[in-house]
Design an enzyme around this catalytic site. Structure first.
Site, PDB file in Angstrom:
ATOM      1  N   ASP A  23      10.078  -3.627   3.566  1.00  0.00           N
ATOM      2  CA  ASP A  23       9.885  -2.193   3.794  1.00  0.00           C
ATOM      3  C   ASP A  23      11.101  -1.383   3.330  1.00  0.00           C
ATOM      4  O   ASP A  23      12.226  -1.874   3.392  1.00  0.00           O
ATOM      5  CB  ASP A  23       9.646  -1.971   5.294  1.00  0.00           C
ATOM      6  CG  ASP A  23       8.991  -0.638   5.573  1.00  0.00           C
ATOM      7  OD1 ASP A  23       8.577   0.052   4.609  1.00  0.00           O
ATOM      8  OD2 ASP A  23       8.898  -0.267   6.752  1.00  0.00           O
ATOM      9  N   ASN A  71      -2.699  -0.695   2.257  1.00  0.00           N
ATOM     10  CA  ASN A  71      -1.920  -0.106   1.156  1.00  0.00           C
ATOM     11  C   ASN A  71      -2.775   0.489   0.029  1.00  0.00           C
ATOM     12  O   ASN A  71      -2.260   1.245  -0.799  1.00  0.00           O
ATOM     13  CB  ASN A  71      -0.933  -1.121   0.554  1.00  0.00           C
ATOM     14  CG  ASN A  71       0.272  -1.394   1.427  1.00  0.00           C
ATOM     15  OD1 ASN A  71       0.857  -2.472   1.389  1.00  0.00           O
ATOM     16  ND2 ASN A  71       0.672  -0.417   2.233  1.00  0.00           N
TER      17      ASN A  71
END
Ligand code: FPP
Length: 246
Positions: A23, A71
């Site tokens: 991340d 995503n």
């Protein structure tokens, strides 16, 4: 946190399986006034370096959250950029053969481009024989999606009479997950300051330890991995029981 001047050695309890949520790529790029795709590009370089570090430190399985079932909601350009990186790196992961690292994938591949699916199969097939460490890429992966997939398989086994509903147990569920023969995850590392699991390995993480750091994934280095392993090694895992620390 600075790396304590205690080297990783055999006395340390190195996790068998580490899960990593890569991340902070977008923020890394934004801080530099660059497009997000540049952050993913740097993140992919970190993936390559940290995989080698994991092997060097004696980790046996490392699973990366590379692309989640959620995503797809990102702008098409960004999704295409990430898919192109997978494509490029799947050619390069052949480099891992020199290090005897096996590459595997978890997630629902059916939504990926057929050419990428083929490449994934080829990479898995060629690297099957490599045995120093397994590098697992979670692509179009979601923990809930994985459990739904397992439940469907098991329902079919019941329908065909292979098992009875009363036979369903944790072992059967585990065997029907994408991770099948991969051991549960011992340590989950999430950089970039977020402190959540985000649908990553939710079944497999039932007894995981967590390590959070503010470092953004593209800046994550081997010393940060060592810090995570040192923190893990200091913890007292009880698995619901009462295990005294030595
Ligand atoms: C999360 O950061 C990252 C992703 C959704 C993509 C991860 C993909 C890669 C590192 C590239 C390819 C990987 C391999 C294995 C070749 P973010 O974009 O959410 O960051 P932000 O929270 O700062 O916006």
């Amino acid at each position: 946190m600075f790396f304590r001047k205690k080297e990783i050695d055999t006395e340390l309890n190195v996790p068998v399986h580490i899960g990593i949520i890569m991340d902070g790529n977008g923020r890394w790029a934004k801080k530099r006034g660059l497009p997000r795709k540049m952050g993913h590009r740097e993140g992919a370089k970190t993936f390559r370096a940290i995989t080698r570090s994991c092997k060097k430190l004696g980790v046996k399985y490392v699973t990366y959250y590379a692309f989640s079932t959620e995503n797809w909601a990102r702008p098409k350009e960004e999704v295409d950029g990430i898919m192109d990186l997978f494509d490029k790196y799947l050619d390069e992961v052949n480099d891992f053969k020199d290090e005897n690292i096996r590459i595997r994938f978890i997630g629902d591949r059916s939504k990926l481009k057929p050419s990428l699916q083929n490449k994934m199969l080829n990479v898995e097939e060629t690297s099957r024989k490599y045995s120093s460490m397994d590098c697992v890429l979670a692509i179009n992966y979601g923990g809930r999606d994985e459990i739904c997939h397992a439940v469907k398989n098991i329902a079919e086994m019941v329908e065909f009479g292979a098992i009875k509903p009363k036979d369903i147990n944790e072992k059967i569920i585990t065997e029907n997950l994408y991770t099948q023969d991969i051991p549960p995850v011992d340590l989950i590392i999430r950089p970039s300051g977020e402190q959540r699991l985000s649908n990553f390995l939710i079944w497999q993480a039932a007894y995981s330890e967590y390590y959070f750091t503010n470092i953004l994934w593209p800046d994550f280095k081997e010393r940060d991995l060592k810090n995570a392993i040192l923190a893990y090694s200091d913890r007292n895992r009880r698995f619901g029981g009462v295990v005294e620390k030595k």
